[in-house]
Design a protein around this motif. Structure first.
Motif, short mmCIF file in Angstrom:
data_model
loop_
_atom_site.label_atom_id
_atom_site.label_comp_id
_atom_site.label_asym_id
_atom_site.label_seq_id
_atom_site.Cartn_x
_atom_site.Cartn_y
_atom_site.Cartn_z
N GLN A 1 45.47 31.70 39.32
CA GLN A 1 45.71 31.85 37.86
C GLN A 1 46.30 30.75 37.28
O GLN A 1 46.62 30.63 36.07
CB GLN A 1 46.58 33.15 37.57
N ALA A 2 46.76 29.63 38.04
CA ALA A 2 47.49 28.54 37.80
C ALA A 2 47.08 27.96 36.59
O ALA A 2 47.90 27.56 35.56
CB ALA A 2 47.38 27.42 38.92
N GLU A 3 45.71 27.90 36.37
CA GLU A 3 45.08 26.97 35.24
C GLU A 3 44.58 27.98 34.06
O GLU A 3 44.10 27.72 33.08
CB GLU A 3 44.04 26.20 35.68
N GLN A 4 44.63 29.49 34.13
CA GLN A 4 44.32 30.33 33.20
C GLN A 4 45.15 30.02 31.90
O GLN A 4 46.62 29.71 32.08
CB GLN A 4 44.53 31.63 33.65
N PRO A 5 44.83 30.18 30.57
CA PRO A 5 45.70 30.23 29.45
C PRO A 5 46.87 31.11 29.69
O PRO A 5 46.73 32.09 30.24
CB PRO A 5 44.73 30.80 28.32
N VAL A 6 48.02 30.67 29.02
CA VAL A 6 49.05 31.52 29.14
C VAL A 6 49.00 32.97 28.14
O VAL A 6 48.53 32.55 27.08
CB VAL A 6 50.27 30.70 28.63
N PRO A 7 49.12 34.04 28.58
CA PRO A 7 48.92 35.16 27.71
C PRO A 7 49.85 35.09 26.49
O PRO A 7 51.03 34.32 26.45
CB PRO A 7 49.47 36.30 28.44
N ASP A 8 49.14 35.75 25.23
CA ASP A 8 49.96 35.62 24.10
C ASP A 8 50.86 36.78 24.02
O ASP A 8 50.67 37.79 23.72
CB ASP A 8 48.95 35.91 22.83
N PHE A 9 52.08 36.51 24.51
CA PHE A 9 53.07 37.48 24.89
C PHE A 9 53.81 38.06 23.62
O PHE A 9 54.22 39.35 23.48
CB PHE A 9 54.46 37.04 25.78
N ALA A 10 53.65 37.17 22.60
CA ALA A 10 54.28 37.71 21.26
C ALA A 10 53.28 38.73 20.48
O ALA A 10 53.91 39.42 19.92
CB ALA A 10 54.50 36.48 20.38
N ALA A 11 52.15 38.86 21.20
CA ALA A 11 51.35 40.04 20.56
C ALA A 11 51.61 41.31 21.29
O ALA A 11 50.88 42.38 20.64
CB ALA A 11 49.72 39.46 20.65
N VAL A 12 52.18 41.29 22.21
CA VAL A 12 52.62 42.64 22.67
C VAL A 12 53.84 43.19 22.02
O VAL A 12 55.00 42.61 22.39
CB VAL A 12 52.81 42.55 24.27
N GLU A 13 53.58 44.03 21.22
CA GLU A 13 54.71 44.59 20.43
C GLU A 13 55.83 45.38 21.50
O GLU A 13 56.87 45.48 20.95
CB GLU A 13 53.96 45.50 19.32
N ASP A 14 55.23 46.12 22.19
CA ASP A 14 56.21 46.94 23.10
C ASP A 14 57.11 46.17 23.98
O ASP A 14 56.44 45.33 24.71
CB ASP A 14 55.44 48.12 23.82
N THR A 15 58.25 46.32 23.64
CA THR A 15 59.27 45.48 24.66
C THR A 15 59.03 45.68 26.16
O THR A 15 58.78 44.63 26.82
CB THR A 15 60.68 45.81 24.47
N LYS A 16 58.80 46.80 26.60
CA LYS A 16 58.68 47.08 27.91
C LYS A 16 57.48 46.48 28.46
O LYS A 16 57.19 45.98 29.55
CB LYS A 16 58.68 48.68 28.01
N ALA A 17 56.26 46.77 27.72
CA ALA A 17 55.21 46.28 27.94
C ALA A 17 55.06 44.61 27.90
O ALA A 17 54.32 44.04 28.99
CB ALA A 17 54.09 46.67 26.97
N ARG A 18 55.74 44.11 27.37
CA ARG A 18 55.58 42.76 27.00
C ARG A 18 56.55 42.18 28.29
O ARG A 18 56.14 41.09 28.87
CB ARG A 18 56.56 42.11 25.71
N LYS A 19 57.28 42.75 28.65
CA LYS A 19 58.22 42.25 29.99
C LYS A 19 57.49 42.54 31.25
O LYS A 19 57.45 41.69 31.77
CB LYS A 19 59.51 43.14 30.01
N GLN A 20 56.55 43.57 31.29
CA GLN A 20 55.82 43.88 32.47
C GLN A 20 54.82 42.88 32.41
O GLN A 20 54.33 42.45 33.50
CB GLN A 20 55.16 45.20 32.22
#
Length: 263
Positions: free
Chosen positions: A42-61
């Motif tokens: 997964q090294a060269e895969q785009p970084v996920p848009d973590f800001a789009a994950v609104e739920d805090t627990k789901a974002r951390k996971q």
């Protein structure tokens, strides 16, 4: 069998072996060297848009799911290097000499981890064993979360830099918006997540600013105690201008997020 026929067979065998080696090199199927820095799938895969994950627990996971495999891969690599150095150490203790390949690898490691190449090999290895070692997963993940605002910073999103690493050549990264007048550093940009994580871990393992962390880790090793993020965080006083407050924050983050990391 005639001597001439035997010579022909040997020549043919040598030619076949040479062709096999060349083809393996060209196709990338050669056996990797101990010094080949690992890269995850997964090294060269785009970084996920973590800001789009609104739920805090789901974002951390999501954050941990993305970074944790990379940290574990780099730690496995460090352990393989450490095992290799220990093997060389035993050979020297037994009175054996190192091969040309081993000397070349030792030279590379000495340069990579800033160890004086002019000292005897046994002393080089002793110093390297203090530097070539793991960083606890929980510590790396919490530093990444702290430095990148849980992966939402533009440095992480656009350059895989989750660790606030700087570089000093013009154009090597991003010009920080709050850079002091007269400063020339940039925030480093990396080609992929593996290279970024490797560079961060190497920086912790070789820079003079983190000598205390390495001292704590070596002490734990000698006492045969677990190498933990809470313990090693004490050696990161110089990672931030905030000093002790930064260390306390990391330790609190480790305690609070431990359940998410281990899920």
């Amino acid at each position: 069998m005639h001597k001439r026929e035997t010579s022909k067979i040997i020549l043919i065998a040598v030619a076949v072996m040479a062709i096999t080696v060349v083809l393996a090199w060209m196709t990338g199927t050669r056996e990797p060297d101990i010094l080949d820095v690992p890269e995850t799938e997964q090294a060269e895969q785009p970084v996920p848009d973590f800001a789009a994950v609104e739920d805090t627990k789901a974002r951390k996971q999501a954050f941990f799911a993305y970074l944790k495999p990379e940290v574990e891969k780099q730690n496995d690599y460090l352990l393989s290097l450490r095992h290799y150095l220990q093997t060389l150490q035993r050979q020297l203790t037994a009175g054996n000499t190192l091969t040309e390949d081993d000397n070349e690898r030792l030279e590379w490691l000495a340069e990579e981890y800033r160890v004086d190449q002019n000292m005897p090999a046994d002393k080089q290895i002793k110093q390297m064993l203090n530097k070539v070692d793991i960083l606890p997963v929980e510590l790396v993940l919490m530093q990444a979360a702290n430095e990148s605002a849980w992966g939402t910073s533009r440095f992480a999103q656009q350059g895989y830099n989750f660790f606030g690493l700087w570089c000093y050549q013009k154009g090597c990264g991003f010009v920080p918006s709050r850079r002091s007048s007269g400063a020339s550093h940039e925030v480093a940009r990396f080609d992929n997540l593996s290279r970024a994580t490797y560079t961060y871990m190497r920086n912790i393992n070789r820079h003079d600013a983190y000598r205390e962390l390495r001292h704590i880790r070596a002490s734990l090793r000698r006492a045969q105690l677990p190498v933990t993020g809470l313990a090693l965080a004490e050696g990161l006083m110089n990672y931030s201008e905030r000093g002790a407050a930064y260390v306390n924050e990391l330790q609190n983050m480790i305690r609070y997020n431990k359940r998410f990391i281990t899920e």
